[in-house]
Scaffold this active site. Structure first.
Site, PDB file in Angstrom:
ATOM      1  N   HIS A 228       0.874  -1.182   0.000  1.00 54.12           N
ATOM      2  CA  HIS A 228       0.000   0.000   0.000  1.00 54.12           C
ATOM      3  C   HIS A 228       0.907   1.227   0.000  1.00 54.12           C
ATOM      4  CE1 HIS A 228      -3.507   2.350   0.577  1.00 54.12           C
ATOM      5  NE2 HIS A 228      -3.887   1.992   1.788  1.00 54.12           N
ATOM      6  N   HIS A 267      -1.842  -2.229  -9.992  1.00 49.82           N
ATOM      7  CA  HIS A 267      -2.820  -1.644  -9.081  1.00 49.82           C
ATOM      8  C   HIS A 267      -4.053  -2.528  -9.052  1.00 49.82           C
ATOM      9  CE1 HIS A 267      -5.480   1.277  -7.186  1.00 49.82           C
ATOM     10  NE2 HIS A 267      -4.381   1.860  -6.780  1.00 49.82           N
ATOM     11  N   ASP A 325       2.879   5.909  -7.211  1.00 48.21           N
ATOM     12  CA  ASP A 325       4.014   5.857  -6.293  1.00 48.21           C
ATOM     13  C   ASP A 325       5.343   5.681  -7.001  1.00 48.21           C
ATOM     14  OD1 ASP A 325       2.586   6.303  -4.019  1.00 48.21           O
ATOM     15  OD2 ASP A 325       1.951   4.218  -3.889  1.00 48.21           O
TER      16      ASP A 325
HETATM   17  N1  CMC Z   1       5.432  -6.820 -10.514  1.00 43.66           N
HETATM   18  C1  CMC Z   1       5.354  -8.031 -11.107  1.00 43.66           C
HETATM   19  N2  CMC Z   1       4.221  -8.733 -11.242  1.00 43.66           N
HETATM   20  C2  CMC Z   1       3.109  -8.192 -10.751  1.00 43.66           C
HETATM   21  C3  CMC Z   1       3.114  -6.936 -10.101  1.00 43.66           C
HETATM   22  C4  CMC Z   1       4.324  -6.247 -10.000  1.00 43.66           C
HETATM   23  N3  CMC Z   1       4.393  -5.061  -9.404  1.00 43.66           N
HETATM   24  N4  CMC Z   1       1.853  -6.641  -9.704  1.00 43.66           N
HETATM   25  C5  CMC Z   1       1.086  -7.662 -10.081  1.00 43.66           C
HETATM   26  N5  CMC Z   1       1.836  -8.615 -10.713  1.00 43.66           N
HETATM   27  C6  CMC Z   1       1.356  -9.867 -11.336  1.00 43.66           C
HETATM   28  C7  CMC Z   1       0.937 -10.872 -10.313  1.00 43.66           C
HETATM   29  O1  CMC Z   1       2.022 -11.692  -9.977  1.00 43.66           O
HETATM   30  C8  CMC Z   1      -0.167 -11.600 -11.045  1.00 43.66           C
HETATM   31  O2  CMC Z   1       0.444 -12.460 -11.983  1.00 43.66           O
HETATM   32  P1  CMC Z   1      -0.289 -13.876 -12.390  1.00 43.66           P
HETATM   33  O3  CMC Z   1      -1.590 -13.486 -13.001  1.00 43.66           O
HETATM   34  O4  CMC Z   1       0.687 -14.501 -13.328  1.00 43.66           O
HETATM   35  O5  CMC Z   1      -0.426 -14.628 -11.094  1.00 43.66           O
HETATM   36  C9  CMC Z   1      -0.853 -10.518 -11.842  1.00 43.66           C
HETATM   37  O6  CMC Z   1       0.165  -9.513 -12.054  1.00 43.66           O
HETATM   38  C10 CMC Z   1      -2.057  -9.879 -11.143  1.00 43.66           C
HETATM   39  O7  CMC Z   1      -1.636  -9.336  -9.890  1.00 43.66           O
HETATM   40  P2  CMC Z   1      -2.403  -9.487  -8.514  1.00 43.66           P
HETATM   41  O8  CMC Z   1      -1.383  -9.731  -7.428  1.00 43.66           O
HETATM   42  O9  CMC Z   1      -3.548 -10.403  -8.650  1.00 43.66           O
HETATM   43  O10 CMC Z   1      -2.979  -8.018  -8.352  1.00 43.66           O
HETATM   44  P3  CMC Z   1      -3.566  -7.387  -7.039  1.00 43.66           P
HETATM   45  O11 CMC Z   1      -4.683  -6.523  -7.454  1.00 43.66           O
HETATM   46  O12 CMC Z   1      -3.837  -8.387  -5.987  1.00 43.66           O
HETATM   47  O13 CMC Z   1      -2.317  -6.512  -6.521  1.00 43.66           O
HETATM   48  C11 CMC Z   1      -0.851  -4.714  -6.052  1.00 43.66           C
HETATM   49  C12 CMC Z   1      -2.182  -5.160  -6.699  1.00 43.66           C
HETATM   50  C13 CMC Z   1      -0.759  -3.189  -6.123  1.00 43.66           C
HETATM   51  C14 CMC Z   1      -0.798  -5.158  -4.581  1.00 43.66           C
HETATM   52  C15 CMC Z   1       0.323  -5.367  -6.844  1.00 43.66           C
HETATM   53  O14 CMC Z   1       0.271  -4.943  -8.188  1.00 43.66           O
HETATM   54  C16 CMC Z   1       1.683  -5.021  -6.244  1.00 43.66           C
HETATM   55  O15 CMC Z   1       2.111  -5.662  -5.274  1.00 43.66           O
HETATM   56  N6  CMC Z   1       2.424  -4.017  -6.826  1.00 43.66           N
HETATM   57  C17 CMC Z   1       3.693  -3.598  -6.303  1.00 43.66           C
HETATM   58  C18 CMC Z   1       3.498  -2.751  -5.069  1.00 43.66           C
HETATM   59  C19 CMC Z   1       2.950  -1.375  -5.382  1.00 43.66           C
HETATM   60  O16 CMC Z   1       3.466  -0.662  -6.243  1.00 43.66           O
HETATM   61  N7  CMC Z   1       1.909  -0.969  -4.651  1.00 43.66           N
HETATM   62  C20 CMC Z   1       1.318   0.376  -4.764  1.00 43.66           C
HETATM   63  C21 CMC Z   1      -0.093   0.339  -5.187  1.00 43.66           C
HETATM   64  S1  CMC Z   1      -0.696   1.957  -5.592  1.00 43.66           S
HETATM   65  C22 CMC Z   1      -0.695   2.883  -4.138  1.00 43.66           C
HETATM   66  C23 CMC Z   1      -1.423   2.273  -2.973  1.00 43.66           C
HETATM   67  O17 CMC Z   1      -2.412   1.543  -3.114  1.00 43.66           O
HETATM   68  O18 CMC Z   1      -0.999   2.558  -1.845  1.00 43.66           O
END
Ligand code: CMC
Length: 390
Positions: A228, A267, A325
Site C-alpha cells: 500500500h 494496481h 508511487d
Molecule cells: N510486478 C510483477 N508482477 C506483478 C506486479 C508487479 N508489481 N503486480 C502484479 N503482478 C502480477 C501478479 O504476480 C499476477 O500475476 P499472475 O496473473 O501470473 O499470477 C498478476 O500480475 C495480477 O496481480 P495481482 O497480485 O492479482 O494483483 P492485485 O490486485 O492483488 O495486486 C498490487 C495489486 C498493487 C498489490 C500489486 O500490483 C503489487 O504488489 N504491486 C507492487 C506494489 C505497489 O506498487 N503498490 C502500490 C499500489 S498503488 C498505491 C497504494 O495503493 O498505496
C-alpha cells in the site's frame, strides 16, 4: 460457500455507499466529488481539494480564506506532545512515531470523543489536517537529532511542510516554488482513493464509534505496508538494489520468475494507466529539469525501467502500468526528502480522505458496526485432555 459470500481481498464486495470519490479502473478515471483529478491537480491547491473532499463543493474566495485560516489555527502541537516524540528511539521509523503520536492526540482533545456532535467532528477533522504535517516533520527532525520546528503561517501548506522539514535555527530553508508546487500536487493526488485498505480500516475502526484520532492512527498503521503506502519507499530501495541500467535485464528476469515484484507497478483497481501516474510523470520531468537531474544515474535507471516495463509482454498482458508511487518516490527523492519520509507524506496527504470517509460514515443514518463473517475451516469439536495426557 454456505450462508456467506466468500470474497477474500474484497474483490467483488462494496462495503458502503459513498459520494466522495469515483474511480473507473478500466478507463483510468479518478474524480473527487465529480471533478476530474487532472483539473484539480492543475487548477486547485491542496487545501482547496481538502475543502472539496470534506464539504462536497469547491470553496469560493471567501470560504477559501476562512478555511485556510481555520486550518492554520490548528497547526501547532501541544507542547507536551514533544515529550512523546522523545520517548521513541532516534532510529525509529517515522511511520512508527506517527502511529503513536496521532493516536495520542485523542488524549489531548476530549471533545473528539463525542462523535455525535457535528461541530466537534468538524474541529477534529481540521486539527488532523493541520497537525499531520507538523507531526511528520517532527518525526523526521527527531530522527536526525534536529531541534523541533514550528509551522509558519503565511506559507502554503506544502511550503510550510518543507520549511518545518528543512529549516534550521541558523538558516531558514528557501522554498523553491517549482518544488513546492510538485509537493502540493503529490498531496492532491494522494488525498483520496475511495475504499482502499487504509480507508476501509478507518471506516471499520470508526464503525464502532471510536474517536477520529484513533481511527486515523489505524489508517496510518495500515498504510505503512509495502503493498500500500510503503510502495513509494520500496521503489527507491529497489532502484538502489538494481544499481545501474546494466542490471535491468537481469532484474526483470527475477520479476518474471515471480521471485519479487516490480515495485511501483500494478494496481488493484487500475488496469489501465493510473491517471495520477500520468500527472505525476509530468511533474517528475519538471522537477528533474528544474534541479538539472535528468542525467543522474538513479533517475535514468528509473526511466529505463519504466520504458522496458511498458513494452514487456509480461506487463502488457497483465495490464501492469506504473502507479502514482513510482513517480512520486522519484520526485520526493529529487526534492531531497529522505526515503523514510515517503510513506509519512502519503499519510499526511491521505488524512483528509480518511477523515472525509469517517465523517460521511458517522453522518449516515444507515451506519452499522462493520462485522465481516468467515468460513470456518479449523478443527471439529473435541474434548480437552488433562495436561499430563497431551
Ligand atoms: N510486478 C510483477 N508482477 C506483478 C506486479 C508487479 N508489481 N503486480 C502484479 N503482478 C502480477 C501478479 O504476480 C499476477 O500475476 P499472475 O496473473 O501470473 O499470477 C498478476 O500480475 C495480477 O496481480 P495481482 O497480485 O492479482 O494483483 P492485485 O490486485 O492483488 O495486486 C498490487 C495489486 C498493487 C498489490 C500489486 O500490483 C503489487 O504488489 N504491486 C507492487 C506494489 C505497489 O506498487 N503498490 C502500490 C499500489 S498503488 C498505491 C497504494 O495503493 O498505496
Amino acid at each position: 460457500t454456505g450462508m456467506f459470500t466468500f470474497d477474500p481481498g474484497f474483490l467483488a464486495t462494496a462495503s458502503c455507499e459513498s459520494k466522495i470519490t469515483f474511480i473507473d479502473g478500466d478507463l483510468g478515471m479518478l474524480y473527487y466529488r465529480g471533478y476530474p483529478i487532472e483539473q484539480l491537480a492543475e487548477k486547485c491547491d491542496y487545501l482547496e481539494v481538502c475543502y472539496l473532499l470534506l464539504n462536497g463543493e469547491l470553496p469560493n474566495a471567501a470560504q477559501r480564506t476562512e478555511f485556510v485560516r481555520g486550518i492554520m489555527r490548528h497547526n501547532m502541537l501541544h507542547d507536551q506532545l514533544f515529550s512523546l516524540f522523545k520517548g521513541f528511539r532516534r532510529d525509529a521509523h517515522p511511520m512508527a512515531v506517527m502511529v503513536g503520536v496521532v493516536g495520542a492526540l485523542s488524549a489531548f482533545y476530549h471533545d473528539s470523543l463525542d462523535i455525535t456532535n457535528a461541530e466537534h467532528r468538524r474541529i477534529s477533522a481540521h486539527r488532523l489536517i493541520a497537525k499531520l504535517p507538523t507531526i511528520a516533520a517532527q518525526a523526521y527532525r527527531y530522527s536526525k537529532g534536529l531541534p523541533f520546528s514550528y509551522p509558519k503561517n503565511g506559507l502554503t501548506y506544502a511550503e510550510n511542510f518543507m520549511h518545518m522539514m528543512f529549516s534550521t535555527p541558523c538558516e531558514e530553508y528557501k522554498v523553491n516554488p517549482v518544488l513546492a508546487r510538485a509537493l502540493d500536487r503529490i498531496f492532491t493526488l494522494h488525498a483520496d482513493h475511495e475504499q482502499n485498505a487504509s480507508t476501509s480500516t478507518v471506516r471499520l475502526a470508526g464503525s464502532s464509534g471510536a474517536n477520529p484520532f484513533a481511527c486515523i492512527a489505524a489508517g496510518i498503521a495500515c498504510l505503512w505496508g509495502p503493498s500500500h503506502g510503503g510502495a513509494n519507499e520500496a521503489v527507491l530501495k529497489m532502484l538502489d538494489e538494481i544499481g545501474s541500467a546494466d542490471n535491468v535485464a537481469e532484474f526483470m528476469d527475477g520479476v518474471k520468475d515471480k521471485r519479487y515484484k516490480l515495485m511501483g507497478f500494478g494496481h488493484r483497481v487500475y488496469k489501465n494507466m493510473d491517471p495520477r501516474a500520468a500527472i505525476m510523470k509530468e511533474t517528475c520531468d519538471e522537477v528533474l529539469r528544474e534541479l538539472g537531474l535528468q542525467d543522474d544515474p538513479k533517475f535514468k535507471l528509473a526511466m529505463a525501467l519504466e520504458k522496458i516495463a511498458l513494452e514487456d509482454p509480461y506487463f502488457v498482458e497483465r495490464k501492469l502500468y506504473p502507479n502514482v508511487d513510482f513517480y512520486s518516490g522519484i520526485v520526493l527523492s529529487a526534492i531531497g526528502i529522505p526515503v523514510s519520509m515517503f510513506t509519512p507524506i502519503f499519510a499526511l496527504a491521505r488524512t483528509v480522505g480518511w477523515i472525509a470517509h469517517w465523517t460521511e460514515m458517522i453522518a449516515d443514518p444507515q451506519q452499522k458496526i462493520g462485522r465481516p463473517r468467515q468460513l470456518y475451516t479449523g478443527a471439529e469439536r473435541r474434548d480437552v485432555a488433562p495436561v499430563s495426557d497431551r
